[in-house]
Every structure is written in C-alpha cells, then in structure tokens.
Design a protein around this motif. Structure first.
Motif, PDB file in Angstrom:
ATOM      1  N   HIS A 165       0.755  -1.157  -0.093  1.00  0.00           N
ATOM      2  CA  HIS A 165      -0.027   0.007  -0.170  1.00  0.00           C
ATOM      3  C   HIS A 165       0.897   1.344  -0.129  1.00  0.00           C
ATOM      4  N   ALA A 166       2.304   1.107   0.554  1.00  0.00           N
ATOM      5  CA  ALA A 166       2.788   2.320   0.672  1.00  0.00           C
ATOM      6  C   ALA A 166       2.978   3.524  -0.460  1.00  0.00           C
ATOM      7  N   ASP A 167       2.856   4.669  -0.150  1.00  0.00           N
ATOM      8  CA  ASP A 167       2.985   5.732  -1.066  1.00  0.00           C
ATOM      9  C   ASP A 167       4.347   6.259  -0.892  1.00  0.00           C
ATOM     10  N   THR A 191       6.784   6.381  -4.252  1.00  0.00           N
ATOM     11  CA  THR A 191       6.502   5.116  -4.687  1.00  0.00           C
ATOM     12  C   THR A 191       6.105   5.139  -6.130  1.00  0.00           C
ATOM     13  N   LEU A 192       5.690   6.403  -6.406  1.00  0.00           N
ATOM     14  CA  LEU A 192       5.651   6.736  -7.971  1.00  0.00           C
ATOM     15  C   LEU A 192       6.720   7.002  -8.992  1.00  0.00           C
ATOM     16  N   ARG A 197       9.481  -0.611  -7.765  1.00  0.00           N
ATOM     17  CA  ARG A 197       8.436  -1.797  -8.022  1.00  0.00           C
ATOM     18  C   ARG A 197       8.419  -2.667  -6.750  1.00  0.00           C
ATOM     19  N   ARG A 198       7.109  -3.298  -6.789  1.00  0.00           N
ATOM     20  CA  ARG A 198       6.669  -3.988  -5.718  1.00  0.00           C
ATOM     21  C   ARG A 198       7.009  -5.252  -6.291  1.00  0.00           C
ATOM     22  N   HIS A 221      16.498   7.560  -9.557  1.00  0.00           N
ATOM     23  CA  HIS A 221      17.131   9.070  -9.468  1.00  0.00           C
ATOM     24  C   HIS A 221      16.091   9.788  -8.486  1.00  0.00           C
ATOM     25  N   LEU A 222      16.819  10.232  -7.720  1.00  0.00           N
ATOM     26  CA  LEU A 222      16.116  10.758  -6.482  1.00  0.00           C
ATOM     27  C   LEU A 222      16.680  11.863  -6.406  1.00  0.00           C
TER      28      LEU A 222
END
Length: 388
Positions: A165-167, A191-192, A197-198, A221-222
């Motif tokens: 569920h994590a955003d 998580t977008l 990926r999960r 890339h953060l």
C-alpha cells in the motif's frame, strides 16, 4: 490490578476508538484476513477520526499531543477486537514513519508528507531489512550514490510492512559503498518514482491481513532533497528511534496478551466439562492466576516505560528489556490460553487461534529477542567493569 495510567480525556478518547473499531474495522476484519490486505478506506476512516498522527504538530495535520498513552489506547482496543493486522500496520505508520519525519524531516518534507499520513490518505513504510541480512543492518547492500543532481538508489528490501500500500518509503542505504568505513543514510522514496517496483506480497503465518512485501529500487534517480536527516548518520538515526519502536512492540504484545486472557477467562466459566465449568478446576485456576499476575507485572513495567518515553528519558536498555520480556510473555500467554480452550482453541473461528498465530512474529521483528538480551547483557558488563 487497577491502573491509574489514564485520565478522563484518555477515557473519552478510548470511547471514540471503540466506536471507530465497531463501525470501520470489525465488520470487515475477517475479509481482510482472508484477502491478505486491509482496505485503504480503513486508513482514511482512522485519519478522519484523528487516530493517526496524534503527536504530529497541528500545522502538519496532526493532533499536537505527544502523549504515547493515546497510542497505547489504540493498541489496547484493536487487540481487544482481535484486529492485530491493522494494529501492526498503524504502528509502522505512527510509531516509525511519522516520528522519523517529525524528528528528521525538513519543513518541505514535513509539509509534503505528514498531512496525508495523518489523514490516512497516504500510507508509509520503513525499509531496512534485506534478504540475507535480517537484524544485521550493517550488512545491507542497497546503495545510494551521489550524482550531479541528487542520488541514484539501487537495491532491494524484504519483510516490509505496508509495502503493498505504501505511498512513501523511508529507505536505509549505504552512501559510500566503496569505503571500508561504510556510512548509511535515510531516503524518502515516492513509490511513483520511476524504477520503484513491488515484488511479492509475502504469505505469513500470522498477521494475515497486514500486507508485507518485497520492494525493489532499480537505479532510482532521487532529488537531493530526498535525503532524510544527516548524510552518513542513518545508522545513528535508526538507533536513536529504536527505543520507541521496541516499546510499541512490547505494548502491542502486552495488549494482545491481556485480550487473550479476557477471552479465556470468559470461556473457562462458560464451558463445562464433567458437569462443571472448566474454570472451577484447580489446574485452570492456577493457570489463570499465573497469567493474571504476570500481566499485572507487565503493565506496571510498561506504564513506567511509557512515562519515561513521554519524558524523553526511555533508554535503549529499558526498551530492550520491555521488548524481550513482554513478547516472550505474549508467547506463553497465548499458548496457555489455547490450551485452556481445548480443541476450540485450534479453530480459526475463535479469536484465540488467530492470536496464537499473530503472536509469533513479536520476538523477531524490531530486533530479535536474542539481540535484546545482548544489549542488556552488554550494559550489565560495562557497568560492572566500571565498578571493579
């Protein structure tokens, strides 16, 4: 034992929590357990009732009341309703993710994430553990390499509560992987983000309704501002916040143990064997007496620990003592309660059976109980040597 932990405001809050559980949790809990996922609407309902982020400053959507006793009430009431899966998910959100953001986040990070987390419209998770590392966090392989405009995050995590569920995920990663003195840092990952990926939703023995997942970070890339706290201080950031996490685990275990005891007391004096209530047999009375006494000792210790936490004086050693002893007590209590239920205790239609399964993880996560004993033992050794 009569506890004097709560005042009238706390008890009014308890009534609101009970109403929320009766309306938004209990009618759906069985389905969540069977489907292996708690609906997001439950999180949103909890947020609307002000049950998430109670300690968060009001400017960021929280309750502005940093009193852990309110969290303890939520744990007690969810345990009494046998809603252990939701209890675990909310604890990750409110005892881990949110405090990390409140303590370490920039104003921009707090403004971006905290209102949604408090409202239940966003769900968070904390990603530390990796395949093959378990509690040995210094052995992680996930890396965050500095780039011209930020960081490149690469690696994988497992056993991540709220992972499906994590955003937003707080990720623990190495930030100088080529150095012999590896430093670690924390990062906020939307998580977008491209590259996130999960993996599998993991099938667990207990806490079936709570989603636990594998997460992958493929060269994400953060931006530079994704760093949470101080670069290179990630390990100390974790250590500083482990006492609260471990106290929350201890509190959950004690609340669940007390719930199991209440169900079992009622069963023992309703169920008859050989013409009289099971509770009228001496062996049953002795077992109930032992459980009642240990629970009283547990609540006395826990209430003291909560007082220390509220005063920002809870030590890592006291938290470790609470975590190992109360989670070990949890195992004994649910095992004895299943035994007193007889064959019915093995049936999943009875809450004690699910409680038995849900309990087993408690001595494992948040640092295994063997590690808790090592922390306590090391402190004893250090203190003793200093006196010689």
């Amino acid at each position: 034992m009569q506890r004097d932990t709560y005042d009238s405001d706390h008890e009014d809050f308890r009534q609101a929590v009970r109403a929320f559980i009766a309306r938004d949790v209990q009618p759906h809990h069985g389905r969540w357990e069977n489907e292996g996922l708690i609906e997001r609407t439950a999180w949103e309902a909890a947020g609307q009732q002000g049950l998430i982020g109670i300690a968060v400053p009001e400017e960021f959507g929280g309750g502005g009341t940093p009193d852990f006793r309110y969290r303890l009430i939520i744990m007690e009431e969810l345990a009494a309703a046998a809603a252990n899966s939701f209890n675990a998910g909310l604890s990750v959100q409110d005892d881990l993710v949110i405090p990390y953001l409140v303590d370490l986040g920039s104003q921009e990070q707090k403004a971006r994430w905290l209102p949604g987390l408090c409202a239940g419209t966003l769900i968070g998770s904390l990603a530390m553990t990796e395949p093959g590392t378990g509690s040995d966090l210094r052995s992680i392989r996930t890396t965050a390499v500095s780039s011209a405009d930020g960081w490149i995050l690469d690696g994988q995590k497992t056993f991540i509560t709220n992972g499906m569920h994590a955003d937003v995920v707080i990720v623990f990663a190495r930030t100088n992987p080529d150095s012999s003195n590896a430093a670690f840092s924390l990062f906020l990952v939307d998580t977008l983000s491209e590259g996130f990926r999960r993996g599998r939703k993991l099938e667990k023995v207990g806490l079936r309704g709570n989603d636990t997942a594998e997460l992958y970070f493929d060269q994400i890339h953060l931006p530079r501002e994704a760093l949470l706290g101080v670069e290179g201080a990630g390990f100390s950031h974790l250590m500083d916040r482990l006492p609260r996490e471990r106290l929350a685990i201890a509190a959950t275990s004690l609340a669940a143990s007390s719930a199991a005891f209440e169900w079992t007391k009622s069963y023992c004096f309703e169920r008859k064997a050989f013409g009289r209530p099971v509770g009228d047999f001496q062996n049953t009375r002795f077992t109930l007496a032992e459980i009642a006494t240990e629970l009283d000792f547990g609540w006395a210790f826990l209430d003291r620990a909560v007082h220390l936490l509220n005063a920002e004086e809870l030590s890592a050693v006291d938290a470790a003592k609470a975590k190992w002893w109360m989670t070990a007590l949890h195992q004994r209590v649910v095992d004895q309660c299943v035994q007193l239920h007889g064959g019915y205790g093995y049936m999943l239609e009875y809450p004690i059976a699910r409680a038995f399964l849900d309990a087993r993880i408690q001595p494992i996560y948040g640092g295994t109980n063997e590690i808790m004993k090592e922390i306590i033992g090391r402190d004893i050794a250090d203190r003793t040597r200093s006196q010689v």
